[in-house]
Design an enzyme around this catalytic site. Structure first.
Site, PDB file in Angstrom:
ATOM      1  N   GLY A  49      -0.948  12.787   6.455  1.00  0.00           N
ATOM      2  CA  GLY A  49       0.314  12.378   5.844  1.00  0.00           C
ATOM      3  C   GLY A  49       1.350  12.254   6.942  1.00  0.00           C
ATOM      4  O   GLY A  49       1.087  11.638   7.977  1.00  0.00           O
ATOM      5  N   GLU A  50       2.466  12.894   6.768  1.00  0.00           N
ATOM      6  CA  GLU A  50       3.528  12.845   7.768  1.00  0.00           C
ATOM      7  C   GLU A  50       3.880  14.278   8.154  1.00  0.00           C
ATOM      8  O   GLU A  50       4.445  15.021   7.354  1.00  0.00           O
ATOM      9  CB  GLU A  50       4.737  12.104   7.189  1.00  0.00           C
ATOM     10  CG  GLU A  50       5.339  11.085   8.128  1.00  0.00           C
ATOM     11  CD  GLU A  50       5.914  11.726   9.381  1.00  0.00           C
ATOM     12  OE1 GLU A  50       5.686  11.195  10.481  1.00  0.00           O
ATOM     13  OE2 GLU A  50       6.580  12.777   9.257  1.00  0.00           O
ATOM     14  N   SER A  51       3.547  14.631   9.394  1.00  0.00           N
ATOM     15  CA  SER A  51       3.654  16.045   9.774  1.00  0.00           C
ATOM     16  C   SER A  51       5.096  16.555   9.773  1.00  0.00           C
ATOM     17  O   SER A  51       5.336  17.723   9.456  1.00  0.00           O
ATOM     18  CB  SER A  51       3.011  16.258  11.145  1.00  0.00           C
ATOM     19  OG  SER A  51       3.588  15.405  12.110  1.00  0.00           O
ATOM     20  N   CYS A  81      -5.581  15.050  10.769  1.00  0.00           N
ATOM     21  CA  CYS A  81      -4.482  14.177  11.173  1.00  0.00           C
ATOM     22  C   CYS A  81      -3.131  14.901  11.173  1.00  0.00           C
ATOM     23  O   CYS A  81      -2.904  15.733  12.035  1.00  0.00           O
ATOM     24  CB  CYS A  81      -4.510  12.930  10.294  1.00  0.00           C
ATOM     25  SG  CYS A  81      -3.847  11.499  11.138  1.00  0.00           S
ATOM     26  N   ARG A 108       1.101  12.759  19.167  1.00  0.00           N
ATOM     27  CA  ARG A 108       1.255  12.060  17.882  1.00  0.00           C
ATOM     28  C   ARG A 108       1.187  10.554  18.089  1.00  0.00           C
ATOM     29  O   ARG A 108       1.581  10.061  19.144  1.00  0.00           O
ATOM     30  CB  ARG A 108       2.610  12.389  17.245  1.00  0.00           C
ATOM     31  CG  ARG A 108       2.719  13.791  16.741  1.00  0.00           C
ATOM     32  CD  ARG A 108       4.082  14.012  16.111  1.00  0.00           C
ATOM     33  NE  ARG A 108       4.251  13.243  14.869  1.00  0.00           N
ATOM     34  CZ  ARG A 108       5.417  13.051  14.284  1.00  0.00           C
ATOM     35  NH1 ARG A 108       6.517  13.536  14.809  1.00  0.00           N
ATOM     36  NH2 ARG A 108       5.481  12.373  13.154  1.00  0.00           N
ATOM     37  N   ILE A 135      -5.661   6.678  11.218  1.00  0.00           N
ATOM     38  CA  ILE A 135      -4.440   6.057  10.683  1.00  0.00           C
ATOM     39  C   ILE A 135      -3.232   6.673  11.398  1.00  0.00           C
ATOM     40  O   ILE A 135      -2.920   7.860  11.191  1.00  0.00           O
ATOM     41  CB  ILE A 135      -4.320   6.278   9.157  1.00  0.00           C
ATOM     42  CG1 ILE A 135      -5.576   5.753   8.443  1.00  0.00           C
ATOM     43  CG2 ILE A 135      -3.063   5.598   8.618  1.00  0.00           C
ATOM     44  CD1 ILE A 135      -5.649   6.125   6.970  1.00  0.00           C
ATOM     45  N   ARG A 136      -2.606   5.896  12.253  1.00  0.00           N
ATOM     46  CA  ARG A 136      -1.495   6.409  13.066  1.00  0.00           C
ATOM     47  C   ARG A 136      -1.807   7.830  13.566  1.00  0.00           C
ATOM     48  O   ARG A 136      -1.023   8.759  13.419  1.00  0.00           O
ATOM     49  CB  ARG A 136      -0.182   6.380  12.269  1.00  0.00           C
ATOM     50  CG  ARG A 136       0.263   4.961  11.949  1.00  0.00           C
ATOM     51  CD  ARG A 136       1.609   4.921  11.239  1.00  0.00           C
ATOM     52  NE  ARG A 136       1.592   5.678   9.992  1.00  0.00           N
ATOM     53  CZ  ARG A 136       1.024   5.256   8.855  1.00  0.00           C
ATOM     54  NH1 ARG A 136       0.443   4.087   8.810  1.00  0.00           N
ATOM     55  NH2 ARG A 136       1.065   5.997   7.778  1.00  0.00           N
ATOM     56  N   HIS A 171      -9.857  10.836   9.355  1.00  0.00           N
ATOM     57  CA  HIS A 171      -9.813  11.158   7.922  1.00  0.00           C
ATOM     58  C   HIS A 171     -11.205  11.146   7.288  1.00  0.00           C
ATOM     59  O   HIS A 171     -11.603  10.135   6.702  1.00  0.00           O
ATOM     60  CB  HIS A 171      -8.947  10.114   7.191  1.00  0.00           C
ATOM     61  CG  HIS A 171      -7.493  10.244   7.474  1.00  0.00           C
ATOM     62  ND1 HIS A 171      -6.651  10.988   6.676  1.00  0.00           N
ATOM     63  CD2 HIS A 171      -6.729   9.735   8.463  1.00  0.00           C
ATOM     64  CE1 HIS A 171      -5.422  10.920   7.161  1.00  0.00           C
ATOM     65  NE2 HIS A 171      -5.443  10.169   8.246  1.00  0.00           N
ATOM     66  N   GLU A 173     -12.056  12.442   4.605  1.00  0.00           N
ATOM     67  CA  GLU A 173     -11.912  12.360   3.138  1.00  0.00           C
ATOM     68  C   GLU A 173     -11.809  10.909   2.659  1.00  0.00           C
ATOM     69  O   GLU A 173     -11.937  10.635   1.480  1.00  0.00           O
ATOM     70  CB  GLU A 173     -10.698  13.187   2.671  1.00  0.00           C
ATOM     71  CG  GLU A 173      -9.333  12.555   2.864  1.00  0.00           C
ATOM     72  CD  GLU A 173      -8.820  12.571   4.306  1.00  0.00           C
ATOM     73  OE1 GLU A 173      -9.559  12.978   5.225  1.00  0.00           O
ATOM     74  OE2 GLU A 173      -7.654  12.155   4.501  1.00  0.00           O
TER      75      GLU A 173
HETATM   76  N1  GLN Z   1       1.388   9.874  12.295  1.00  0.00           N
HETATM   77  C1  GLN Z   1       1.367  10.985  11.396  1.00  0.00           C
HETATM   78  C2  GLN Z   1       2.176  12.151  11.943  1.00  0.00           C
HETATM   79  O1  GLN Z   1       2.564  12.144  13.052  1.00  0.00           O
HETATM   80  C3  GLN Z   1      -0.047  11.422  11.098  1.00  0.00           C
HETATM   81  C4  GLN Z   1      -0.800  10.290  10.425  1.00  0.00           C
HETATM   82  C5  GLN Z   1      -1.827  10.734   9.427  1.00  0.00           C
HETATM   83  O2  GLN Z   1      -1.861  11.877   8.968  1.00  0.00           O
HETATM   84  N2  GLN Z   1      -2.629   9.797   9.016  1.00  0.00           N
HETATM   85  O3  GLN Z   1       2.424  13.082  11.246  1.00  0.00           O
END
Ligand code: GLN
Length: 190
Positions: A49-51, A81, A108, A135-136, A171, A173
């Protein structure tokens, strides 16, 4: 595998996908949103997600201290992630530390904008070839000596194990391959 209870941090991000794959593998999942949800867990999943957002919500929800304590006390933890970023003891170029229980330095969004999301297949130690969805994603730049490296992609570390903590850049999952989750559940059962 009945009676294995896994808490899936459900503040933000891809938690439902972990629940699906863990439930299919026979575990019982509990969504973790507040400290009371941490009772009686055999394992913990920190999703992607977004840390930054997840870190803020950990503080607001009161989960930060009890969650950290469970991890340092040895609760098996699978972090993917953003979850890996939450565990890391250092985030490159940042003074922010979230849970800081895993002695690694992460970078990151390490693959930049051009190649922010991609899929590849590489071996994971003890698992075999595994479809990796990035993913990113972060990668791990540095590890303490006693951190076990489980996988690398293009020379960069993307999977580690440190005692009870497993950290992945990708990921599992989102793939159809349950092997990593099943291995994690085996760790939770022991
Ligand atoms: N780019 C996100 C972060 O820095 C991590 C991306 C992800 O969990 N798929 O939190």
């Amino acid at each position: 595998m009945i009676n294995i209870k896994i808490g899936v941090l459900a503040l933000q991000g891809a938690f439902m996908e972990h629940e699906r794959i863990l439930t299919e593998a026979g575990a019982v999942c509990t969504e973790v949103r507040r400290p009371a949800d941490l009772t009686g867990l055999d394992g913990l999943v920190l999703p992607g997600g977004e840390s930054t957002v997840q870190g803020q919500l950990l503080q607001k929800s009161g989960l930060f201290a009890p969650l950290r304590e469970l991890i340092t006390d040895g609760l098996p933890t699978l972090a993917t992630c953003a979850g890996l970023i939450l565990l890391a003891q250092k985030i490159r170029g940042s003074s922010v530390i979230h849970l800081g229980t895993l002695p690694v330095t992460v970078k990151r969004n390490a693959y930049g904008r051009q190649l922010s999301s991609f899929v590849t297949e590489e071996p994971v130690k003890g698992i075999g070839s595994f479809p990796m969805i990035f993913i990113r994603a972060p990668y791990i730049e540095r590890t303490a000596e006693n951190v076990e490296i489980l996988a690398k992609v293009n020379g960069n570390i993307v999977a580690v194990k440190y005692g009870n903590q497993i950290g992945l850049s990708f990921h599992p999952e989102l793939s159809d391959n349950p092997n990593i989750h099943e291995r994690f559940l085996a760790l939770c059962r022991d």
